[in-house]
Design a protein around this motif. Structure first.
Motif, PDB file in Angstrom:
ATOM      1  N   ASN A  24       0.782  -1.257  -0.218  1.00  0.00           N
ATOM      2  CA  ASN A  24       0.043  -0.089   0.130  1.00  0.00           C
ATOM      3  C   ASN A  24       0.743   1.253   0.077  1.00  0.00           C
ATOM      4  O   ASN A  24       0.574   2.397  -0.652  1.00  0.00           O
ATOM      5  CB  ASN A  24      -1.018  -0.132   1.133  1.00  0.00           C
ATOM      6  N   GLU A  25       1.938   1.206   0.615  1.00  0.00           N
ATOM      7  CA  GLU A  25       2.995   2.171   0.678  1.00  0.00           C
ATOM      8  C   GLU A  25       3.541   2.663  -0.813  1.00  0.00           C
ATOM      9  O   GLU A  25       3.566   3.772  -1.128  1.00  0.00           O
ATOM     10  CB  GLU A  25       4.130   1.980   1.655  1.00  0.00           C
TER      11      GLU A  25
ATOM     12  N   ALA B  31       1.020  -0.549 -10.853  1.00  0.00           N
ATOM     13  CA  ALA B  31       1.442  -2.180 -10.637  1.00  0.00           C
ATOM     14  C   ALA B  31       1.330  -2.423  -9.476  1.00  0.00           C
ATOM     15  O   ALA B  31       0.878  -3.659  -9.211  1.00  0.00           O
ATOM     16  CB  ALA B  31       2.932  -2.044 -11.104  1.00  0.00           C
ATOM     17  N   CYS B  32       1.791  -1.876  -8.548  1.00  0.00           N
ATOM     18  CA  CYS B  32       1.551  -1.847  -6.990  1.00  0.00           C
ATOM     19  C   CYS B  32       0.234  -2.057  -6.461  1.00  0.00           C
ATOM     20  O   CYS B  32      -0.133  -2.866  -5.717  1.00  0.00           O
ATOM     21  CB  CYS B  32       2.251  -0.805  -6.098  1.00  0.00           C
ATOM     22  N   GLN B  33      -0.729  -1.268  -7.275  1.00  0.00           N
ATOM     23  CA  GLN B  33      -2.088  -1.389  -6.737  1.00  0.00           C
ATOM     24  C   GLN B  33      -2.791  -2.847  -6.852  1.00  0.00           C
ATOM     25  O   GLN B  33      -3.471  -3.110  -6.394  1.00  0.00           O
ATOM     26  CB  GLN B  33      -3.116  -0.263  -7.451  1.00  0.00           C
ATOM     27  N   ARG B  34      -2.446  -3.169  -8.442  1.00  0.00           N
ATOM     28  CA  ARG B  34      -2.752  -4.432  -8.858  1.00  0.00           C
ATOM     29  C   ARG B  34      -2.112  -5.448  -7.995  1.00  0.00           C
ATOM     30  O   ARG B  34      -3.142  -6.265  -7.475  1.00  0.00           O
ATOM     31  CB  ARG B  34      -2.288  -4.735 -10.264  1.00  0.00           C
TER      32      ARG B  34
ATOM     33  N   GLU C 173      -7.001 -10.306  -1.384  1.00  0.00           N
ATOM     34  CA  GLU C 173      -7.622 -11.445  -1.878  1.00  0.00           C
ATOM     35  C   GLU C 173      -7.116 -12.309  -1.026  1.00  0.00           C
ATOM     36  O   GLU C 173      -7.896 -13.178  -0.566  1.00  0.00           O
ATOM     37  CB  GLU C 173      -7.839 -11.564  -3.337  1.00  0.00           C
ATOM     38  N   GLN C 174      -5.920 -12.395  -1.044  1.00  0.00           N
ATOM     39  CA  GLN C 174      -5.376 -13.401  -0.088  1.00  0.00           C
ATOM     40  C   GLN C 174      -5.707 -13.673   1.086  1.00  0.00           C
ATOM     41  O   GLN C 174      -5.996 -14.455   1.847  1.00  0.00           O
ATOM     42  CB  GLN C 174      -3.574 -13.521  -0.558  1.00  0.00           C
ATOM     43  N   ARG C 175      -5.576 -12.278   1.605  1.00  0.00           N
ATOM     44  CA  ARG C 175      -5.780 -12.039   3.005  1.00  0.00           C
ATOM     45  C   ARG C 175      -7.302 -12.779   3.507  1.00  0.00           C
ATOM     46  O   ARG C 175      -7.626 -13.319   4.347  1.00  0.00           O
ATOM     47  CB  ARG C 175      -6.014 -10.671   3.360  1.00  0.00           C
TER      48      ARG C 175
END
Length: 200
Positions: free
Chosen positions: A130-131, A145-148, A155-157
């Motif tokens: 998120n950072e 790219a980091c947002q994806r 979703e994993q969480r």
């Protein structure tokens, strides 16, 4: 849900660490020592410090002596992390000690605490991704790219939390049973590591 309690405790630990963002900072666990949150907070604090140690040791300009010091620290941290997982499993063993497994009960591939260990690491991944997804000095492409990646981590969480909740329910209802093996880390034991016992 128990996983929500875990996750919120992890989030608090990560936020507290980042007040100073200092691997040498002292843990100030806000929970009572008898509470499961105390174990969860301590577990995540160890993970959080080690996360940043792993960053530090990858500095290509790091002094070799400093790198060895950090490597030794990471080794100790790994042992502490394992110890904390075993303490958390002891909590579950006590909680479900009166449950009689059904005749068809099966064992899980990992104990509840090792699954919670993965949730702790996932909380760290989510925080740091998120950072990166909101980093003002990064390019738009980097943030996108980091947002994806962050979306996948979230979703994993959800999936991991669901799996842990289902495992705990199965244990509580006797559909699965707990069997905990102590982690036998040989490299830390002078009597089992050939490099160490050859020097004795």
């Amino acid at each position: 849900m128990f996983t929500e309690l875990c996750y919120q405790t992890f989030v608090r630990s990560i936020a507290d660490y980042h007040l100073t963002n200092d691997v040498y900072g002292q843990v100030n666990n806000p929970y009572e020592k008898t509470a499961i949150e105390h174990l969860l907070y301590t577990k995540n604090w160890i993970d959080t410090v080690q996360w940043h140690l792993e960053d530090i040791i990858r500095d290509p300009k790091i002094d070799p002596v400093k790198a060895l010091e950090i490597k030794r620290w990471i080794d100790r941290s790994n042992q502490e992390r394992t110890d904390m997982v075993e303490y958390i499993d002891s909590y579950f063993l006590d909680k479900y000690k009166n449950v009689i497994p059904q005749p068809s009960a099966s064992i899980n591939t990992e104990s509840p605490a090792w699954a919670i260990d993965r949730l702790s690491i996932l909380a760290l991944k989510i925080y740091h991704m998120n950072e990166e997804a909101t980093r003002a000095d990064a390019t738009e492409e980097h943030r996108a790219a980091c947002q994806r990646k962050l979306d996948v981590l979230l979703e994993q969480r959800r999936d991991l939390s669901t799996a842990i909740e289902e495992l705990l329910e199965d244990i509580q209802k006797g559909r699965k049973y707990m069997k905990v093996y102590k982690q036998m880390k040989m490299y830390n034991d002078p009597s089992l590591n050939p490099v160490l016992y050859a020097q004795q």
